[in-house]
Design a protein around this motif. Sequence first.
Motif, PDB file in Angstrom:
ATOM      1  N   THR A 327       0.849  -1.185   0.000  1.00  0.00           N
ATOM      2  CA  THR A 327       0.000   0.000   0.000  1.00  0.00           C
ATOM      3  C   THR A 327       0.886   1.237   0.000  1.00  0.00           C
ATOM      4  OG1 THR A 327      -0.088   0.201   2.401  1.00  0.00           O
ATOM      5  CG2 THR A 327      -1.742  -1.233   1.342  1.00  0.00           C
ATOM      6  N   GLU A 328       0.283   2.370  -0.283  1.00  0.00           N
ATOM      7  CA  GLU A 328       1.037   3.618  -0.261  1.00  0.00           C
ATOM      8  C   GLU A 328       1.589   3.895   1.136  1.00  0.00           C
ATOM      9  OE1 GLU A 328       0.509   8.321  -1.484  1.00  0.00           O
ATOM     10  OE2 GLU A 328      -1.277   7.082  -1.195  1.00  0.00           O
ATOM     11  N   TRP A 331       4.561   1.707   1.722  1.00  0.00           N
ATOM     12  CA  TRP A 331       5.735   2.172   0.972  1.00  0.00           C
ATOM     13  C   TRP A 331       6.387   3.343   1.710  1.00  0.00           C
ATOM     14  CZ3 TRP A 331       8.018   6.411  -0.869  1.00  0.00           C
ATOM     15  CH2 TRP A 331       9.049   6.245  -1.806  1.00  0.00           C
ATOM     16  N   THR A 394       1.803   1.176  -6.344  1.00  0.00           N
ATOM     17  CA  THR A 394       1.303   0.704  -5.054  1.00  0.00           C
ATOM     18  C   THR A 394      -0.122   0.201  -5.238  1.00  0.00           C
ATOM     19  OG1 THR A 394       0.246   2.751  -4.261  1.00  0.00           O
ATOM     20  CG2 THR A 394       2.656   2.530  -3.945  1.00  0.00           C
ATOM     21  N   ARG A 430       4.971   5.745  -6.267  1.00  0.00           N
ATOM     22  CA  ARG A 430       5.844   6.454  -5.353  1.00  0.00           C
ATOM     23  C   ARG A 430       7.309   6.296  -5.770  1.00  0.00           C
ATOM     24  NH1 ARG A 430       3.184   8.100  -0.523  1.00  0.00           N
ATOM     25  NH2 ARG A 430       5.134   9.235  -0.252  1.00  0.00           N
TER      26      ARG A 430
END
Length: 469
Positions: A327-328, A331, A394, A430
């Motif tokens: 997931t963001e 990350w 992500t 990202r």
Amino acid sequence: MSGRRPARRRRSPGGRTVLNPPAHPELTLELTDEQLREAIAARLLTARDRTRGLTDCVDDGELTAQHSRLMSPLVWDLAHIGNQEELWLLRNVGGRDPMHPEIDPLYDAFEHPRAERPTLPLLPPAEARAYAAEVRGRVLDLLAGVSLTGTPLLAAGFAFGLIAQHEQQHDETMLITHQLRRGEAVLTAPAPAPAPADRLPAEVVVPAGPFTMGTDTEPWALDNERPAHQVDLPAFAIDTVPVSNADYQRFLADGGYQQPRWWSAAGWEHRQAADLTAPLFWTRQDGVWLRRRFGRTEPVPPNEPVLHVTFYEAEAYARWAGRRLPTEAEWETAARFDPVSGRSRRFPWGDEPPGAQHANLGQRHLQPAEVGSYPEGASALGVRQLIGDVWEWTASDFTPYPGFRAWPYREYSEVFFPEPGQAGEYKVLRGGSFAVDPVACRGTFRNWDYPVRRQIFAGFRTARDLDGS
């Protein structure tokens, strides 16, 4: 201004809605006023040198051609860069009269989709260059005298930072166009150094606990990076390095593109409709995988991160490998969390700006570095290459952070968020790529795109829950 009150707004000369800023602490750089002006000028000049390099290397026919319906003609990007600089700095900040108000609609990214732009009466290359140069000259004059503390738009030079980031983002877009164009190679750059020979663990465990995500203090952070807020994640494991071409070739060899069990329903539908069989620009010849890179055809280097894959391809690979995409929030935790101090760093390696020893950024090279490169750029947890080399898909939709306030204009982020209760159209990427300049890359920076996009310089790494699921 209280966050409960609706934002007052005014129309900018270019027709965009300029908003009052969200409440946050005063933003400052640890520089004197003179040093700040010099730093701003340096970032503007670096961006313009890159813009010229990407547009002066081809003839007028190549500048005005549309090399893909996904991209604008290079000459559109060139004049758009100048137009946005004029709108934000000369008109909004400097209060100047429009230089050429008749061209504003031509270079409004929301007015005309990319596929239509070649049909517009765009400025010819010579006029586009002259316009962008004249704007820049006036902007440097403005920078010499304007206060950098008078208004939120000018605090720490934010408006100038906005424009430096904007130009570098379009430079990355133009580099993508160069990758899509056919014809002889016109760009050159040295290859990255080989990765060190140290042995790395396949994955790094990120401990459970709270983490401060986003920022309130990064001077030139954009609205979607704000505000700082706490997330509390269970422990998880994440790849030490991005997925390599060699890794991805094993997925191909195992029939990964022929087995719907590895793909989501939407991903399998797109794989079939688009006839995806391998990453973009890859071909198979005499049993060898080849790739086209900026006009050159070469064997796919096994140790580079895989590049030019969609979100759906990344998702399918992760499922085939018995893992998932991070997931963001995962990350960013892996990138910024320092378990010793418990705080969030600006960058994986610490708070100092990116150097050549930290990451592959700024188009110094025209390809990713080998996986395992840049040990000095590793995060506190030991994860490498989180900044530079390839954008990383992500699992997260592009949505606002709690307490988000659009600023300085709604069209940068807000219009891309989903309606409440609806699924998002865009997935978050990202980390930045080799094509990203340091001014437009940091530990909080958020990129987003449609999950079907793969002309972008995107790769990925995988993660897993620690319960094995």
